[in-house]
Design a protein around this motif. Structure first.
Motif, short mmCIF file in Angstrom:
data_model
loop_
_atom_site.label_atom_id
_atom_site.label_comp_id
_atom_site.label_asym_id
_atom_site.label_seq_id
_atom_site.Cartn_x
_atom_site.Cartn_y
_atom_site.Cartn_z
N MET A 1 -26.38 -8.70 -29.47
CA MET A 1 -27.68 -9.03 -29.99
C MET A 1 -28.20 -7.83 -30.76
O MET A 1 -28.02 -6.69 -30.36
CB MET A 1 -28.64 -9.37 -28.85
N VAL A 2 -28.84 -8.08 -31.87
CA VAL A 2 -29.41 -7.03 -32.69
C VAL A 2 -30.92 -7.16 -32.68
O VAL A 2 -31.46 -8.23 -32.89
CB VAL A 2 -28.88 -7.13 -34.14
N SER A 3 -31.58 -6.06 -32.43
CA SER A 3 -33.04 -6.02 -32.46
C SER A 3 -33.47 -5.13 -33.62
O SER A 3 -32.98 -4.02 -33.76
CB SER A 3 -33.57 -5.46 -31.14
N ILE A 4 -34.36 -5.64 -34.44
CA ILE A 4 -34.91 -4.88 -35.56
C ILE A 4 -36.40 -4.75 -35.34
O ILE A 4 -37.09 -5.74 -35.09
CB ILE A 4 -34.62 -5.58 -36.91
N PHE B 1 -37.86 -8.15 -33.99
CA PHE B 1 -37.13 -9.35 -34.39
C PHE B 1 -35.74 -9.29 -33.78
O PHE B 1 -35.09 -8.25 -33.85
CB PHE B 1 -37.02 -9.43 -35.91
N CYS B 2 -35.28 -10.40 -33.22
CA CYS B 2 -33.94 -10.47 -32.63
C CYS B 2 -33.22 -11.69 -33.18
O CYS B 2 -33.78 -12.78 -33.24
CB CYS B 2 -34.01 -10.59 -31.11
N PHE B 3 -31.97 -11.48 -33.56
CA PHE B 3 -31.12 -12.59 -33.95
C PHE B 3 -30.62 -13.24 -32.67
O PHE B 3 -30.09 -12.56 -31.80
CB PHE B 3 -29.95 -12.11 -34.81
N VAL B 4 -30.80 -14.54 -32.56
CA VAL B 4 -30.43 -15.26 -31.35
C VAL B 4 -28.96 -15.66 -31.47
O VAL B 4 -28.62 -16.61 -32.15
CB VAL B 4 -31.32 -16.51 -31.16
N ASP B 5 -28.10 -14.89 -30.80
CA ASP B 5 -26.67 -15.19 -30.86
C ASP B 5 -26.06 -15.28 -29.47
O ASP B 5 -24.87 -15.15 -29.30
CB ASP B 5 -25.94 -14.15 -31.69
N GLY C 1 -31.89 0.11 -33.95
CA GLY C 1 -31.06 1.02 -33.15
C GLY C 1 -30.98 2.40 -33.76
O GLY C 1 -32.00 3.00 -34.11
N ASP C 2 -29.76 2.89 -33.95
CA ASP C 2 -29.58 4.23 -34.49
C ASP C 2 -29.40 4.25 -36.00
O ASP C 2 -29.10 5.28 -36.59
CB ASP C 2 -28.40 4.94 -33.81
N ARG C 3 -29.59 3.10 -36.65
CA ARG C 3 -29.50 3.06 -38.12
C ARG C 3 -30.73 3.72 -38.73
O ARG C 3 -31.82 3.68 -38.17
CB ARG C 3 -29.40 1.63 -38.62
#
Length: 88
Positions: free
Chosen positions: A1-4, A74-78, A24-26
């Motif tokens: 899961m990615v959180s922005i 924002f999270c992509f629901v995967d 994250g660390d980006r």
């Protein structure tokens, strides 16, 4: 899961209101709020869409969001979805 995440950088004497976006660390990117129209959530989502493009993320799909102290997350629901029932 990615959180922005996003945060508002308030107007200054020399710059308009801006939106900081990071995941994250980006490395964070900063966008002018004036690039998007609509309510706060729509404007922040516009900045997230631009960030995803600029960073070259290779995913997409349904996104959920929620307010934070400084902006939005924002999270992509995967993955699996869960429901928490409120107490009555």
């Amino acid at each position: 899961m990615v959180s922005i995440q996003t945060a508002v950088i308030p107007v200054s004497n020399t710059r308009p209101t801006r939106i900081k976006v990071w995941a994250g660390d980006r490395k964070a990117k900063i966008y002018s709020r004036d690039r998007w129209q609509g309510d706060d959530a729509a404007v922040h989502f516009g900045a997230v869409q631009q960030y995803v493009t600029d960073c070259g993320f290779r995913f997409g799909g349904e996104v959920v969001s929620g307010g934070t102290r400084d902006g939005y997350a924002f999270c992509f629901v995967d993955s699996d979805r869960f429901t928490i029932q409120a107490e009555k």
